[in-house]
Design a protein around this motif. Structure first.
Motif, PDB file in Angstrom:
ATOM      1  N   TYR A  31       2.758  -4.832  -5.244  1.00  0.00           N
ATOM      2  CA  TYR A  31       1.470  -4.212  -5.523  1.00  0.00           C
ATOM      3  C   TYR A  31       1.082  -4.336  -6.994  1.00  0.00           C
ATOM      4  CZ  TYR A  31       0.846  -2.088  -0.929  1.00  0.00           C
ATOM      5  OH  TYR A  31       0.639  -1.882   0.418  1.00  0.00           O
ATOM      6  N   GLY A  32       2.058  -4.517  -7.855  1.00  0.00           N
ATOM      7  CA  GLY A  32       1.746  -4.676  -9.272  1.00  0.00           C
ATOM      8  C   GLY A  32       0.831  -5.853  -9.522  1.00  0.00           C
ATOM      9  N   THR A  33       1.045  -6.924  -8.742  1.00  0.00           N
ATOM     10  CA  THR A  33       0.170  -8.093  -8.838  1.00  0.00           C
ATOM     11  C   THR A  33      -1.126  -7.879  -8.066  1.00  0.00           C
ATOM     12  OG1 THR A  33       2.062  -9.574  -9.060  1.00  0.00           O
ATOM     13  CG2 THR A  33      -0.017 -10.560  -8.348  1.00  0.00           C
ATOM     14  N   ALA A  34      -1.002  -7.380  -6.834  1.00  0.00           N
ATOM     15  CA  ALA A  34      -2.172  -7.244  -5.958  1.00  0.00           C
ATOM     16  C   ALA A  34      -3.191  -6.249  -6.483  1.00  0.00           C
ATOM     17  CB  ALA A  34      -1.722  -6.836  -4.561  1.00  0.00           C
ATOM     18  N   LEU A  35      -2.697  -5.186  -7.124  1.00  0.00           N
ATOM     19  CA  LEU A  35      -3.596  -4.129  -7.572  1.00  0.00           C
ATOM     20  C   LEU A  35      -3.977  -4.254  -9.042  1.00  0.00           C
ATOM     21  CD1 LEU A  35      -2.098  -1.019  -5.738  1.00  0.00           C
ATOM     22  CD2 LEU A  35      -4.094  -2.366  -5.104  1.00  0.00           C
ATOM     23  N   LEU A  36      -3.643  -5.397  -9.640  1.00  0.00           N
ATOM     24  CA  LEU A  36      -3.959  -5.562 -11.056  1.00  0.00           C
ATOM     25  C   LEU A  36      -5.456  -5.434 -11.311  1.00  0.00           C
ATOM     26  CD1 LEU A  36      -2.897  -6.188 -13.873  1.00  0.00           C
ATOM     27  CD2 LEU A  36      -3.217  -8.630 -13.370  1.00  0.00           C
ATOM     28  N   ILE A  37      -6.265  -6.084 -10.463  1.00  0.00           N
ATOM     29  CA  ILE A  37      -7.721  -6.022 -10.643  1.00  0.00           C
ATOM     30  C   ILE A  37      -8.291  -4.693 -10.150  1.00  0.00           C
ATOM     31  CG2 ILE A  37      -9.930  -7.074 -10.044  1.00  0.00           C
ATOM     32  CD1 ILE A  37      -8.475  -9.768  -9.899  1.00  0.00           C
ATOM     33  N   PRO A  38      -8.128  -4.348  -8.844  1.00  0.00           N
ATOM     34  CA  PRO A  38      -8.707  -3.067  -8.384  1.00  0.00           C
ATOM     35  C   PRO A  38      -8.071  -1.856  -9.047  1.00  0.00           C
ATOM     36  CG  PRO A  38      -7.352  -4.065  -6.672  1.00  0.00           C
ATOM     37  CD  PRO A  38      -7.506  -5.095  -7.734  1.00  0.00           C
ATOM     38  N   GLY A  39      -6.758  -1.938  -9.352  1.00  0.00           N
ATOM     39  CA  GLY A  39      -6.096  -0.815 -10.021  1.00  0.00           C
ATOM     40  C   GLY A  39      -6.614  -0.600 -11.427  1.00  0.00           C
ATOM     41  N   SER A  40      -6.824  -1.691 -12.148  1.00  0.00           N
ATOM     42  CA  SER A  40      -7.369  -1.583 -13.501  1.00  0.00           C
ATOM     43  C   SER A  40      -8.783  -1.011 -13.479  1.00  0.00           C
ATOM     44  CB  SER A  40      -7.384  -2.962 -14.170  1.00  0.00           C
ATOM     45  OG  SER A  40      -6.076  -3.477 -14.289  1.00  0.00           O
ATOM     46  N   ILE A  41      -9.559  -1.457 -12.502  1.00  0.00           N
ATOM     47  CA  ILE A  41     -10.924  -0.918 -12.360  1.00  0.00           C
ATOM     48  C   ILE A  41     -10.877   0.577 -12.104  1.00  0.00           C
ATOM     49  CG2 ILE A  41     -12.979  -0.937 -10.894  1.00  0.00           C
ATOM     50  CD1 ILE A  41     -12.481  -3.940 -10.472  1.00  0.00           C
ATOM     51  N   LEU A  77     -17.454   4.945  -6.852  1.00  0.00           N
ATOM     52  CA  LEU A  77     -16.756   3.695  -7.155  1.00  0.00           C
ATOM     53  C   LEU A  77     -15.240   3.860  -7.160  1.00  0.00           C
ATOM     54  CD1 LEU A  77     -19.068   2.342 -10.007  1.00  0.00           C
ATOM     55  CD2 LEU A  77     -18.962   1.560  -7.631  1.00  0.00           C
ATOM     56  N   ILE A  78     -14.740   5.032  -7.567  1.00  0.00           N
ATOM     57  CA  ILE A  78     -13.284   5.242  -7.601  1.00  0.00           C
ATOM     58  C   ILE A  78     -12.675   5.186  -6.202  1.00  0.00           C
ATOM     59  CG2 ILE A  78     -11.445   6.902  -8.136  1.00  0.00           C
ATOM     60  CD1 ILE A  78     -13.121   7.733 -10.582  1.00  0.00           C
ATOM     61  N   PRO A  79     -13.176   5.976  -5.228  1.00  0.00           N
ATOM     62  CA  PRO A  79     -12.595   5.848  -3.875  1.00  0.00           C
ATOM     63  C   PRO A  79     -12.755   4.460  -3.278  1.00  0.00           C
ATOM     64  CG  PRO A  79     -14.562   7.239  -3.842  1.00  0.00           C
ATOM     65  CD  PRO A  79     -14.200   7.025  -5.266  1.00  0.00           C
ATOM     66  N   ALA A  80     -13.866   3.774  -3.616  1.00  0.00           N
ATOM     67  CA  ALA A  80     -14.061   2.412  -3.116  1.00  0.00           C
ATOM     68  C   ALA A  80     -12.982   1.480  -3.658  1.00  0.00           C
ATOM     69  CB  ALA A  80     -15.443   1.904  -3.512  1.00  0.00           C
ATOM     70  N   SER A  81     -12.660   1.603  -4.947  1.00  0.00           N
ATOM     71  CA  SER A  81     -11.641   0.731  -5.542  1.00  0.00           C
ATOM     72  C   SER A  81     -10.235   1.106  -5.088  1.00  0.00           C
ATOM     73  CB  SER A  81     -11.733   0.778  -7.069  1.00  0.00           C
ATOM     74  OG  SER A  81     -11.534   2.089  -7.558  1.00  0.00           O
ATOM     75  N   LEU A  82      -9.961   2.406  -4.957  1.00  0.00           N
ATOM     76  CA  LEU A  82      -8.631   2.837  -4.517  1.00  0.00           C
ATOM     77  C   LEU A  82      -8.363   2.456  -3.064  1.00  0.00           C
ATOM     78  CD1 LEU A  82      -8.334   6.406  -6.127  1.00  0.00           C
ATOM     79  CD2 LEU A  82      -7.184   4.305  -6.847  1.00  0.00           C
ATOM     80  N   THR A 125      -8.843  -0.194  -1.635  1.00  0.00           N
ATOM     81  CA  THR A 125      -8.344  -1.563  -1.492  1.00  0.00           C
ATOM     82  C   THR A 125      -6.829  -1.601  -1.305  1.00  0.00           C
ATOM     83  OG1 THR A 125      -8.215  -1.806  -3.911  1.00  0.00           O
ATOM     84  CG2 THR A 125     -10.233  -2.557  -2.826  1.00  0.00           C
ATOM     85  N   ALA A 126      -6.126  -0.556  -1.795  1.00  0.00           N
ATOM     86  CA  ALA A 126      -4.672  -0.510  -1.608  1.00  0.00           C
ATOM     87  C   ALA A 126      -4.321  -0.433  -0.124  1.00  0.00           C
ATOM     88  CB  ALA A 126      -4.080   0.679  -2.357  1.00  0.00           C
ATOM     89  N   LEU A 127      -5.072   0.372   0.639  1.00  0.00           N
ATOM     90  CA  LEU A 127      -4.835   0.457   2.082  1.00  0.00           C
ATOM     91  C   LEU A 127      -5.181  -0.862   2.766  1.00  0.00           C
ATOM     92  CD1 LEU A 127      -6.210   4.033   2.920  1.00  0.00           C
ATOM     93  CD2 LEU A 127      -3.836   3.316   2.610  1.00  0.00           C
ATOM     94  N   THR A 128      -6.241  -1.494   2.295  1.00  0.00           N
ATOM     95  CA  THR A 128      -6.621  -2.794   2.860  1.00  0.00           C
ATOM     96  C   THR A 128      -5.537  -3.827   2.631  1.00  0.00           C
ATOM     97  OG1 THR A 128      -8.949  -2.293   2.385  1.00  0.00           O
ATOM     98  CG2 THR A 128      -8.395  -4.570   2.884  1.00  0.00           C
ATOM     99  N   ILE A 129      -5.039  -3.901   1.408  1.00  0.00           N
ATOM    100  CA  ILE A 129      -4.002  -4.881   1.056  1.00  0.00           C
ATOM    101  C   ILE A 129      -2.736  -4.651   1.874  1.00  0.00           C
ATOM    102  CG2 ILE A 129      -2.476  -5.620  -0.820  1.00  0.00           C
ATOM    103  CD1 ILE A 129      -4.859  -5.085  -2.727  1.00  0.00           C
ATOM    104  N   SER A 130      -2.443  -3.384   2.182  1.00  0.00           N
ATOM    105  CA  SER A 130      -1.217  -3.078   2.931  1.00  0.00           C
ATOM    106  C   SER A 130      -1.213  -3.681   4.331  1.00  0.00           C
ATOM    107  CB  SER A 130      -1.029  -1.559   3.025  1.00  0.00           C
ATOM    108  OG  SER A 130      -1.965  -0.987   3.930  1.00  0.00           O
ATOM    109  N   GLU A 131      -2.385  -4.044   4.843  1.00  0.00           N
ATOM    110  CA  GLU A 131      -2.469  -4.625   6.185  1.00  0.00           C
ATOM    111  C   GLU A 131      -2.046  -6.092   6.216  1.00  0.00           C
ATOM    112  OE1 GLU A 131      -2.973  -3.107   8.906  1.00  0.00           O
ATOM    113  OE2 GLU A 131      -3.630  -1.155   8.133  1.00  0.00           O
ATOM    114  N   GLY A 132      -1.845  -6.683   5.063  1.00  0.00           N
ATOM    115  CA  GLY A 132      -1.411  -8.068   5.006  1.00  0.00           C
ATOM    116  C   GLY A 132      -2.570  -9.045   4.965  1.00  0.00           C
ATOM    117  N   GLY A 133      -2.261 -10.281   4.565  1.00  0.00           N
ATOM    118  CA  GLY A 133      -3.269 -11.326   4.525  1.00  0.00           C
ATOM    119  C   GLY A 133      -3.903 -11.535   3.171  1.00  0.00           C
ATOM    120  N   PHE A 134      -3.538 -10.686   2.203  1.00  0.00           N
ATOM    121  CA  PHE A 134      -4.159 -10.795   0.878  1.00  0.00           C
ATOM    122  C   PHE A 134      -3.147 -11.111  -0.218  1.00  0.00           C
ATOM    123  CE2 PHE A 134      -6.536  -7.641   3.409  1.00  0.00           C
ATOM    124  CZ  PHE A 134      -7.697  -8.369   3.587  1.00  0.00           C
ATOM    125  N   ILE A 135      -1.881 -11.279   0.186  1.00  0.00           N
ATOM    126  CA  ILE A 135      -0.810 -11.605  -0.756  1.00  0.00           C
ATOM    127  C   ILE A 135       0.014 -12.750  -0.171  1.00  0.00           C
ATOM    128  CG2 ILE A 135       1.360 -10.795  -1.759  1.00  0.00           C
ATOM    129  CD1 ILE A 135       0.185  -8.079  -2.058  1.00  0.00           C
TER     130      ILE A 135
END
Length: 339
Positions: free
Chosen positions: A81-91, A126-131, A133-143
């Motif tokens: 997640y450190g890589t996957a959330l670099l953009i949405p996490g930073s936002i 915008l905060i809940p929208a960006s956060l 994405t972590a649940l979305t990424i957990s479903e696979g297909g984005f890493i």
């Protein structure tokens, strides 16, 4: 119960607490700005300010507990997640900093600055929208793991139907939860004008919440068939209970009665949906790379963390109760007689 499952359950409780408390806060900021734009701020903004003043600083405690806990229990999540959330996490971090800063400026500096209120309201969506994405990424297909490197497929995330359906659900859920609570809060304050306006907000955002939920189910079937079938086979009853709680809450608000009970059913609505989603997603934390077994720390650390987080939860809940008792629901404070 296995220590891995117990640890994940405790962490999910913290995340659920953040979902409820932060949603009220985020939605309140948006409604405050909406009231200003529509010239209805004299009706609701004082009430909203009385709610936000004691709680805005403690909202992120639940999130901090979850973030520290997930890395402690499952160290592999930091690697992936450190890589996957670099953009949405930073936002998200930037938005949280902006939100906190401009709330302070707006309340303790320039009281009527529209820019501060706009930034506070906008970040509430915008905060809940960006956060989310972590649940979305957990479903696979984005890493993808290419050798020793983890590659985040940003284009796939931002063009994926399931990803955007989760974002929509996050935004409308925040507004529905917040409006439902503030309706109850206005009732406790005996503020009829604010009550009627916030009640309309709650009723307005209730259908989009259910429609967005169905949209997520439809898109999940296309994105992650295993998770979708697990919901239908084993956890459908939790989502039916969630729907039942939603109907009861909406009817109570529509009938103008028992606003406190209505909000309790709203919390149950999201409790069943949130835990149904989490349970049906197990054993995966990040499909297909991390499960609660493969990414787990050792037993000694796990038991220590579970004990520490349960104690933290036992301290946090009474603290919030005292906060509500001494400030939020104090008879004089809620009516604006005591600041």
């Amino acid at each position: 119960m296995e220590i891995q499952l117990l640890g994940m359950t405790v962490l999910w409780l913290f995340l659920y607490g953040y979902l409820i408390v932060a949603s009220i806060d985020f939605g309140a900021g948006f409604f405050a700005y909406y009231g200003k734009v529509t010239k209805q701020d004299h009706i609701i903004n004082r009430l909203i300010s009385r709610y936000l003043s004691p709680v805005w600083e403690v909202t992120n405690v639940f999130f901090v507990f979850f973030f520290v806990g997930i890395v402690g229990f499952f160290p592999d999540t930091a690697y992936y997640y450190g890589t996957a959330l670099l953009i949405p996490g930073s936002i998200s971090l930037v938005l949280l900093a902006i939100r906190g800063s401009f709330y302070a400026f707006g309340n303790y500096g320039s009281k009527d600055n529209n820019l501060y209120l706009f930034l506070y309201g906008a970040t509430g969506l915008l905060i809940p929208a960006s956060l989310s994405t972590a649940l979305t990424i957990s479903e696979g297909g984005f890493i993808e793991k290419r050798g020793e490197n983890v590659v985040f497929l940003a284009k796939e995330l931002f063009t994926n139907f399931y990803s955007w359906s989760v974002v929509i659900l996050a935004i409308v859920s925040v507004l529905f939860i917040s409006a439902s609570f503030l309706t109850y809060y206005a009732h406790r304050a005996d503020d009829q004008k604010a009550l009627e306006l916030l009640r309309r907000f709650a009723l307005f955002w209730s259908p989009p919440t259910i429609l967005a939920s169905f949209l997520v189910f439809v898109s999940l079937k296309q994105h992650n068939v295993r998770h979708f079938e697990n919901i239908l086979d084993r956890y459908w009853w939790m989502f039916m209970l969630s729907l039942l709680c939603f109907l009861i809450a909406s009817v109570l608000i529509w009938m103008r009665c028992r606003y406190g009970t209505a909000f309790i059913f709203v919390m149950f609505q999201f409790f069943f949906a949130f835990f149904g989603y989490g349970a049906s997603h197990l054993p995966y934390i990040l499909d297909p790379y991390i499960t609660i077994y493969s990414g787990y720390t050792n037993d000694t650390m796990g038991i220590t963390l579970v004990a520490a987080f349960i104690l933290g939860l036992l301290l946090l809940i009474p603290s919030l109760f005292l906060l509500m008792r001494l400030f939020l629901f104090d008879a004089d404070y809620v009516k604006g007689k005591k600041l």
